[in-house]
Design a protein around this motif. Structure first.
Motif, short mmCIF file in Angstrom:
data_model
loop_
_atom_site.label_atom_id
_atom_site.label_comp_id
_atom_site.label_asym_id
_atom_site.label_seq_id
_atom_site.Cartn_x
_atom_site.Cartn_y
_atom_site.Cartn_z
N MET A 124 0.84 -1.19 0.00
CA MET A 124 0.00 0.00 0.00
C MET A 124 0.88 1.24 0.00
N THR A 125 0.53 2.23 -0.82
CA THR A 125 1.21 3.51 -0.84
C THR A 125 0.17 4.60 -0.62
N GLU A 126 0.46 5.48 0.28
CA GLU A 126 -0.49 6.54 0.60
C GLU A 126 0.18 7.88 0.45
N HIS A 127 -0.47 8.78 -0.28
CA HIS A 127 0.03 10.14 -0.41
C HIS A 127 -1.01 11.08 0.18
N ARG A 128 -0.56 11.89 1.11
CA ARG A 128 -1.44 12.90 1.69
C ARG A 128 -0.79 14.26 1.54
N PRO A 129 -1.47 15.22 0.88
CA PRO A 129 -0.88 16.54 0.75
C PRO A 129 -0.67 17.22 2.10
N GLU A 130 -1.53 16.93 3.06
CA GLU A 130 -1.43 17.58 4.37
C GLU A 130 -0.61 16.75 5.33
N ASP A 131 -0.45 17.21 6.53
CA ASP A 131 0.33 16.51 7.53
C ASP A 131 -0.52 15.42 8.16
N PRO A 132 -0.14 14.14 8.03
CA PRO A 132 -0.96 13.06 8.57
C PRO A 132 -0.52 12.61 9.96
N SER A 133 0.10 13.52 10.74
CA SER A 133 0.60 13.12 12.05
C SER A 133 -0.52 12.53 12.91
N TRP B 217 -17.11 10.59 -8.38
CA TRP B 217 -18.18 11.49 -7.97
C TRP B 217 -17.61 12.91 -7.96
N ASN B 218 -18.25 13.83 -8.67
CA ASN B 218 -17.70 15.18 -8.78
C ASN B 218 -18.65 16.27 -8.29
N ASP B 219 -19.68 15.87 -7.53
CA ASP B 219 -20.65 16.86 -7.07
C ASP B 219 -20.54 17.11 -5.57
N LEU B 220 -19.41 16.74 -4.97
CA LEU B 220 -19.22 16.98 -3.53
C LEU B 220 -18.63 18.37 -3.31
N ARG B 221 -19.05 19.02 -2.23
CA ARG B 221 -18.42 20.27 -1.79
C ARG B 221 -18.15 20.10 -0.30
N LEU B 222 -16.87 20.00 0.07
CA LEU B 222 -16.49 19.67 1.43
C LEU B 222 -15.46 20.65 1.95
N THR B 223 -15.39 20.76 3.26
CA THR B 223 -14.30 21.48 3.91
C THR B 223 -13.10 20.55 4.01
N PRO B 224 -11.90 21.08 4.29
CA PRO B 224 -10.75 20.18 4.48
C PRO B 224 -11.00 19.10 5.53
N ALA B 225 -11.66 19.47 6.63
CA ALA B 225 -11.95 18.49 7.69
C ALA B 225 -12.92 17.42 7.19
N GLN B 226 -13.92 17.83 6.43
CA GLN B 226 -14.88 16.86 5.90
C GLN B 226 -14.22 15.93 4.88
N LEU B 227 -13.31 16.47 4.07
CA LEU B 227 -12.59 15.64 3.11
C LEU B 227 -11.74 14.59 3.84
N GLN B 228 -11.06 15.01 4.91
CA GLN B 228 -10.25 14.06 5.66
C GLN B 228 -11.12 12.99 6.31
N SER B 229 -12.30 13.39 6.79
CA SER B 229 -13.22 12.42 7.38
C SER B 229 -13.67 11.39 6.35
N LEU B 230 -13.95 11.84 5.14
CA LEU B 230 -14.33 10.93 4.06
C LEU B 230 -13.21 9.95 3.76
N ILE B 231 -11.96 10.45 3.68
CA ILE B 231 -10.82 9.59 3.40
C ILE B 231 -10.66 8.53 4.50
N ASP B 232 -10.81 8.96 5.76
CA ASP B 232 -10.67 8.03 6.88
C ASP B 232 -11.75 6.95 6.84
N GLU B 233 -12.99 7.33 6.50
CA GLU B 233 -14.07 6.35 6.44
C GLU B 233 -13.84 5.35 5.31
#
Length: 208
Positions: free
Chosen positions: A1-10, A154-170
């Motif tokens: 598995m390779t994971e790239h995250r633009p933000e800090d994943p600490s 899916w291209n009709d989502l509008r999310l905040t950075p926190a919501q995007l991270q929550s989606l990725i985690d789920e």
């Protein structure tokens, strides 16, 4: 598995098996990996299991000497290791080291010398992901495997950075639930499956 995250994943919130190691790439290890052939060799060992330089030479079309040289670099940086109890002094078997690779692009914001390696790594990783999809779509599948799988966006989502991270985690948690433990024998009817997730912000034409 390779994971790239633009933000800090600490704050690593995505559930995963408790014994699954993760390796966060630093500048040194990134430079050791960021080469198209080295990334392909690591990919071959991860997807197809242990192999010798001769076998990897056949798969990649590169000379055995070139493959061996790059394998030594991968081993020096801990990405691969020798398969113990197998092979001879003249024929060494290599396997991929266990664990996910994590690249946080923000780690290199203050290191301009590493930017070229970041660019090579991301471009090659994206190319490898595309190639896996293309290979699967072009393969001749039979029975229930014919038409199995999905390429969806899916291209009709509008999310905040926190919501995007929550989606990725789920999404990561769902994949983790379907990932068998390494000591569990697979179902005889099972085949290897690659799941690729890209969840990224999209630039809008009328916004910076």
């Amino acid at each position: 598995m390779t994971e790239h995250r633009p933000e800090d994943p600490s704050a690593d919130r995505a559930p995963r098996p408790a014994d699954a190691p993760r390796r966060r790439l630093d500048a040194g290890s990134l430079r050791g990996l960021a080469h198209p052939l080295r990334m392909r060799l690591l990919d071959e060992l991860r997807l197809n299991g242990p192999a010798t330089s001769a076998r990897l030479s056949e798969r990649t079309g590169e000379s055995t000497g070139t493959v061996s040289w790059h394998l030594r670099h991968l081993a020096a940086h801990g990405f691969i290791e020798e398969e113990s109890g197998r092979g001879t002094k003249r024929e060494r078997w290599w396997r991929a080291a266990r664990g996910a690779l994590v690249l946080a692009a923000t780690d290199f914001d203050q290191d301009p010398s590493a930017q070229a390696a970041v660019s090579v790594y991301l471009a090659e990783n994206l190319r490898r992901q595309y190639q896996r999809v293309a290979d699967s779509l072009a393969a001749d599948w039979e029975g229930e495997w014919h038409g199995a799988g999905s390429v969806t966006d899916w291209n009709d989502l509008r999310l905040t950075p926190a919501q995007l991270q929550s989606l990725i985690d789920e999404l990561a948690a769902v994949v983790a639930r379907h990932t068998p433990a390494p000591d569990v024998a697979p179902d005889p009817a099972a085949r290897p499956v690659v799941v690729q997730i890209q969840a990224l912000p999209r630039k809008e034409a009328d916004r910076p």
